[in-house]
Design a protein around this motif. Sequence first.
Motif, PDB file in Angstrom:
ATOM      1  N   ARG A  97      -1.474  -2.653  -3.841  1.00 39.43           N
ATOM      2  CA  ARG A  97      -1.587  -2.201  -5.243  1.00 39.43           C
ATOM      3  C   ARG A  97      -0.069  -2.282  -5.646  1.00 39.43           C
ATOM      4  O   ARG A  97       0.077  -1.939  -6.867  1.00 39.43           O
ATOM      5  CB  ARG A  97      -1.721  -0.850  -5.022  1.00 39.43           C
ATOM      6  CG  ARG A  97      -2.975  -0.568  -5.979  1.00 39.43           C
ATOM      7  CD  ARG A  97      -3.585   1.179  -6.071  1.00 39.43           C
ATOM      8  NE  ARG A  97      -3.297   1.897  -5.200  1.00 39.43           N
ATOM      9  CZ  ARG A  97      -3.851   2.873  -4.875  1.00 39.43           C
ATOM     10  NH1 ARG A  97      -4.635   3.407  -5.834  1.00 39.43           N
ATOM     11  NH2 ARG A  97      -3.460   3.754  -3.917  1.00 39.43           N
TER      12      ARG A  97
ATOM     13  N   SER B 125      -6.067  -4.708  -0.112  1.00 37.95           N
ATOM     14  CA  SER B 125      -6.490  -3.529   0.300  1.00 37.95           C
ATOM     15  C   SER B 125      -7.456  -2.924  -0.285  1.00 37.95           C
ATOM     16  O   SER B 125      -8.037  -3.515  -1.434  1.00 37.95           O
ATOM     17  CB  SER B 125      -5.236  -2.676   0.184  1.00 37.95           C
ATOM     18  OG  SER B 125      -5.182  -2.333  -1.291  1.00 37.95           O
TER      19      SER B 125
ATOM     20  N   SER C 148       1.294  -0.600   1.313  1.00 33.30           N
ATOM     21  CA  SER C 148       1.892   0.697   1.737  1.00 33.30           C
ATOM     22  C   SER C 148       1.756   0.574   3.288  1.00 33.30           C
ATOM     23  O   SER C 148       2.748   0.931   4.016  1.00 33.30           O
ATOM     24  CB  SER C 148       1.712   1.912   1.123  1.00 33.30           C
ATOM     25  OG  SER C 148       0.357   2.219   1.160  1.00 33.30           O
TER      26      SER C 148
ATOM     27  N   GLN D 283      -5.587   3.511   7.721  1.00 28.92           N
ATOM     28  CA  GLN D 283      -6.920   2.758   7.590  1.00 28.92           C
ATOM     29  C   GLN D 283      -6.797   1.140   7.137  1.00 28.92           C
ATOM     30  O   GLN D 283      -7.574   0.611   7.470  1.00 28.92           O
ATOM     31  CB  GLN D 283      -7.753   3.233   6.333  1.00 28.92           C
ATOM     32  CG  GLN D 283      -7.963   4.847   6.467  1.00 28.92           C
ATOM     33  CD  GLN D 283      -6.836   5.764   5.866  1.00 28.92           C
ATOM     34  OE1 GLN D 283      -5.892   5.060   4.948  1.00 28.92           O
ATOM     35  NE2 GLN D 283      -7.007   7.048   5.811  1.00 28.92           N
ATOM     36  N   HIS D 284      -5.719   0.961   6.536  1.00 30.69           N
ATOM     37  CA  HIS D 284      -5.481  -0.425   6.452  1.00 30.69           C
ATOM     38  C   HIS D 284      -4.978  -1.245   7.684  1.00 30.69           C
ATOM     39  O   HIS D 284      -5.434  -2.307   7.958  1.00 30.69           O
ATOM     40  CB  HIS D 284      -4.638  -0.789   5.248  1.00 30.69           C
ATOM     41  CG  HIS D 284      -4.591  -2.376   4.641  1.00 30.69           C
ATOM     42  ND1 HIS D 284      -5.536  -2.705   3.922  1.00 30.69           N
ATOM     43  CD2 HIS D 284      -3.557  -3.078   4.933  1.00 30.69           C
ATOM     44  CE1 HIS D 284      -5.134  -3.912   3.711  1.00 30.69           C
ATOM     45  NE2 HIS D 284      -3.981  -4.449   4.320  1.00 30.69           N
TER      46      HIS D 284
ATOM     47  N   ASN E 221       7.810  -5.193   0.614  1.00 35.30           N
ATOM     48  CA  ASN E 221       7.386  -3.818   0.015  1.00 35.30           C
ATOM     49  C   ASN E 221       8.962  -3.404  -0.401  1.00 35.30           C
ATOM     50  O   ASN E 221       9.779  -3.444   0.161  1.00 35.30           O
ATOM     51  CB  ASN E 221       7.044  -3.091   0.955  1.00 35.30           C
ATOM     52  CG  ASN E 221       6.302  -1.774   0.149  1.00 35.30           C
ATOM     53  OD1 ASN E 221       7.039  -1.099  -0.476  1.00 35.30           O
ATOM     54  ND2 ASN E 221       5.002  -1.410   0.464  1.00 35.30           N
TER      55      ASN E 221
END
Lengths: 308, 267
Positions: A199, A224, A258, A262-263, A277
Amino acid sequence: MPFQSIFVISEKKESLYELCFGARKLSDQVTAVIFGDRTAAENVADCGAKCVLYCPTESCIPEDYCKAIASEVKKSPCALVLLNNSVRSRCIAGKLGAYLDTAVITCASEIVADNGDIVCKRTVYGGAAISSQAFTGSYGVITVGNGIFGDIDAKYPVTEKIEQISEKPECTVKIIARNEKKSGGTNLAAAKRIVDVGRGLASEEDLDMCNQLASLLDAEVGCSRPVAENNKWMPISNYIGLTGTTVKPDLLFALGVSGQVQHIAGINKSKVIVAINKDKNAPIFKNADFGIVGDIYKIVPALIKKLS
Amino acid sequence: MNMLVCIKQVPDTTEIRIDPVKNTLIRDGVPSIVNPFDAYALEAAARIKDKDPSSQIVLLSMGPEQAKNALKECLAVGGDKAYLVSDRAFGGSDTLATSYILSRAIKKIEETEGKFDIIFCGKQAIDGDTAQVGPEIAEHLGYPQVTYALEVFVDGEKVKVKKEIEEGYEMIGVQTPCVITVTKPSFDPRYPSVKSKLAANRKEIATITSEDISDLDRSKIGLKGSPTKVKKTFTPSVKSGGVKICEDSGSATAKKLFEVLVADGII
Ligand SMILES: Cc1cc2nc3c(=O)[nH]c(=O)nc-3n(C[C@H](O)[C@H](O)[C@H](O)COP(=O)(O)OP(=O)(O)OC[C@H]3O[C@@H](n4cnc5c(N)ncnc54)[C@H](O)[C@@H]3O)c2cc1C
C-alpha cells in the motif's frame, strides 16, 4: 485419528497437482475430484491420485456437487478432504463440513502426520499466533494456500480409474453473467523472482513502475491483500500471504509493504528478500535480507535506470 | 424483505500484541469491534431496506453479554431488532458448533419475527478468518447460498447477487430463502447519527439461551460439538535482520543495492 484416504478437490489444474503431491505424502489412497468432463479428467490422470472423479459443469456450478462429493467421501470410514484456498473452494469446504458433520481447518500452513494424527498448523488472532490443530472425528476438511507442500518432485503413473461422480448435482443458484478482470493468470507460487507491491504505492498508475522493474528482473508481480482486496488494483489471485498465495522465489522485492505477520507468512520462504520502505521501523525489515529505508518513488526509478 | 444479519464482536486484530517475556497473547485492553465484514453485510441489508422501507432487519449475535454493545452499534446503522444468543454451554464452540447453534436460534427467532427471506453474514470474521460459518448455516438450514457478495439486488421474490471471484465477478440469481455472505464492497457502511444512537440505546435486546431452543442437540454444541482439538498455540518466529542500505540519495541507494545484489550473485 488416522485417515486412510484423502480426497483432493480443485477447480484448477496446478493446484490439483500440488494438492495431490501433498496428499501422497500422507496417504496412497488419494482420490481427485475435478469439475469438467471426461476429457478434463483424462488430462489430469497423472496427478498422483488412484482415482479421478469428474463432475460435469455444463449446466451447473461446482458448489452444486457438494452433497454428491460428501456421499463419495462417506464411502470411506474415515477420510480427509483437501482443498485450495480459492473463494470457491472455501465455500465448498464449508458445505462439505456441514454434510460430513465435521470442522474445516482453513488456511493450513503445514500438514504433517504425527503419531497417527494429522496435525495442521494455522495462524490465529490475525497472525499473532500459530495454533496446531487435529481432527477428533472420522472426517476432516482442510484448505491450504498455494505452495505449502514445496516443489513437486515426484512423477506418478497415469491412473486408469476415471469415473463420473455417481450422484447428480443439486442446482440451487444460477449464473446470469460473468465478468473477468484484467490478466491474473500469473503463477506466483512457482515464480523465481517476484516484485511484491504494498500500500506504499500511491495510485494504480504507479503499478507501471513496478511492472517495469519486474520485467527488467524477469519477475512476476504480486501484492499485499489490501492492494487487491481494498484497492482492487490487482486480481485477488495475485495477493500473497496467509490467506493468499505462499511464495518461495529466489528473490522478492517488497515495495511499500509494511510486513504484517499475515503477509510475512506468505513470503518468508523466499531465499532473498529486499525491502524498500520509508519507515525505518516497518516490521518488514525484521524479515528482509536487504533493507532499504527510503522512498520507492525515488529508489525504484533509479533502480530501473540502473538495470536497463 | 424480512432479513436477518449475523453479527460477531471481535477483538481488533490490528491491536493484538505478544507479551515479549512470556510469549503469550496480551488480550487485556484489546478493543472490541463489530467484525468489519458483518458491517458490510448489514449495509447490504440496509440498502435493500432503503429501497423497500417495509423491510425488516433483525440482528443476531452469539457471544458473551458484552456483545450487546456490538448489537447496539448495529441497531444505530440499520438494524430494527436484535437478539443475543448467550450461554455457558456454547463456550468453546468451533465454526461447526457455532453455525449449528445460530441456525437453531434463527428457527427460534422466526417464531416471533416471521420467516426470513435472506440471512446475511460477513464473508469471514477477522479474528478466526475461517469463512465457514455462513456456508455452514446455509447447509444446516438447507438453503441455497451465495458467498463473497459485493452487492445484492432485490426484485420481487428474485434476488440477484454480484459475487466476487478470483478473476473478476459473477452475477448470480438465487431464490429466497437464502444465505448470502458479504465481502468488502466499493462503498463504506453508513455512519450512525446522534438520533439513531439514542434510539438504538433505548432498544431492548432479547437474550436466547440453550434452554430457549427446544430441539437443541447437546452433543453438537460447545467443546463437545467441536470436531477439532488444539494441540498447542505458539508465536511465529522471525528471521533475524539483514543488511541495511541507506545512502544519501535515491540513486545512490539504488546503485549500492544493485552492486550488492550483483556481488552476491543474486542478479
Ligand atoms: C486475519 C487476517 C488475515 C490477513 N491475511 C493477509 C494476507 O494473506 N496477505 C496480506 O498481504 N495481508 C493480509 N492481512 C492484512 C495485513 O494484516 C496487513 O493489513 C496488510 O498486509 C498490509 O498491507 P501493506 O503492507 O500493503 O499496507 P500497509 O500496512 O498500509 O503498509 C504500507 C507501507 O508502505 C510504506 N510506504 C508508504 N509510502 C511509501 C513510499 N513512498 N516509499 C516506501 N514505502 C512507503 C509505509 O511505511 C508502510 O509500511 C490479513 C489481515 C487479517 C486480520
